[in-house]
Design an enzyme around this catalytic site. Structure first.
Site, PDB file in Angstrom:
ATOM      1  CG  ASN A  19      -2.226  -0.774   0.899  1.00 50.83           C
ATOM      2  OD1 ASN A  19      -3.143  -0.258   0.277  1.00 50.83           O
ATOM      3  ND2 ASN A  19      -2.258  -2.034   1.317  1.00 50.83           N
ATOM      4  NE  ARG A  70       1.352  -1.212  23.046  1.00 48.89           N
ATOM      5  CZ  ARG A  70       0.507  -1.504  22.082  1.00 48.89           C
ATOM      6  NH1 ARG A  70       0.143  -2.731  21.883  1.00 48.89           N
ATOM      7  NH2 ARG A  70       0.039  -0.567  21.283  1.00 48.89           N
ATOM      8  NE  ARG A  96       4.412  -4.037  17.574  1.00 44.35           N
ATOM      9  CZ  ARG A  96       4.612  -5.259  18.071  1.00 44.35           C
ATOM     10  NH1 ARG A  96       3.822  -5.730  19.016  1.00 44.35           N
ATOM     11  NH2 ARG A  96       5.604  -5.999  17.646  1.00 44.35           N
ATOM     12  CG  HIS A 114     -10.152  -4.022   8.547  1.00 44.14           C
ATOM     13  ND1 HIS A 114      -9.249  -4.750   9.288  1.00 44.14           N
ATOM     14  CD2 HIS A 114     -11.273  -4.775   8.448  1.00 44.14           C
ATOM     15  CE1 HIS A 114      -9.811  -5.904   9.622  1.00 44.14           C
ATOM     16  NE2 HIS A 114     -11.034  -5.941   9.134  1.00 44.14           N
ATOM     17  CD  GLU A 148     -15.315  -0.480  19.305  1.00 44.66           C
ATOM     18  OE1 GLU A 148     -15.908  -1.485  18.909  1.00 44.66           O
ATOM     19  OE2 GLU A 148     -15.904   0.592  19.588  1.00 44.66           O
TER      20      GLU A 148
END
Ligand code: GRF
Length: 222
Positions: A19, A70, A96, A114, A148
């Protein structure tokens, strides 16, 4: 963005970067008028970094494996992006889940692509899952990023019809060919000031769109 200057775009990736390559190609052929200000990867071996170097773009590795936890990784990633001063952050195969503060820092200025017709099939293995479910349609979605996962407001979808003999690899190839078209298209709309996120809603050419725009795969000639 300061008026008269190009949209500053940072790209975040983890893998092969096809991409990214499509975006680079469109910039190089003057179809997309943006400044790619840096390519950031959590994976030092990402082939996308090679593509970026070949195109003479700045690359920065924030190697996830080198951070004790993290939280420290997330903080460094956020600082790295901030130093690039992007108008827009483009996730192109970044594998991630981003921490909420980073996402919030770029609210309305961060895109993801996505491989499903969201809200169907968030998460991984979308091709396999769509085939197993016997779906007639599959595709890919460019959407704004919210904390989210794979849930932010959808902008543009590329849709293909699943044939009876389609395999995961075939779906992936056809859908990725669509990704190379629609991701640059959405970025160009933002660069041209035609697309914004206002109060959590997608606004295109001054009108709110409540469902994503759809582009269908061109018919294959026999
Ligand atoms: C793309 O197919 C995209 O849908 C998903 O990750 C893949 C990345 O591929 N988010 P590439 O690294 O751009 O080749």
């Amino acid at each position: 963005m300061i008026s008269g200057t190009k949209l500053r775009v940072a790209v975040l990736l983890s893998g092969s970067g096809t991409n990214l390559q499509a975006i680079i190609n469109q910039v190089e052929s003057n179809e997309l008028d943006i400044d790619i200000v840096g390519i950031v990867s959590d994976n030092p071996d990402a082939f996308g970094l090679e593509r970026a170097r070949k195109a003479g773009l700045a690359t920065i590795v924030v190697d996830y494996a080198l951070f004790p936890n993290r939280k420290e990784y997330d903080a460094e990633l956020e600082n790295t992006l901030a130093r690039l001063e992007p108008d827009l952050v483009v996730l192109a195969g970044y594998m991630r889940i981003l921490a909420t503060p980073v996402v919030n820092a770029y609210a309305g200025r961060m895109l993801n692509i996505h491989p499903s017709l969201l809200p169907a099939y968030p998460g991984l293995d979308t091709y396999r899952r769509a085939l197993e479910a016997g779906e007639d349609w599959h595709g890919t979605t460019v959407h704004y990023v919210i904390p989210e996962l794979d849930a932010g407001p959808a902008i543009l979808q590329y849709r293909i019809r699943i044939g009876p003999d389609d395999t995961e690899d075939q779906l992936c190839e056809r859908i990725q060919n669509g990704e190379y078209r629609i991701y640059s298209k959405v970025i160009s709309w933002i660069a041209a000031g035609r697309l914004q996120l206002r109060d959590g809603k997608v606004v295109m050419d001054g009108s709110q769109i409540d469902t994503p725009l759809i582009e269908d795969e061109p018919q294959q000639s026999a």
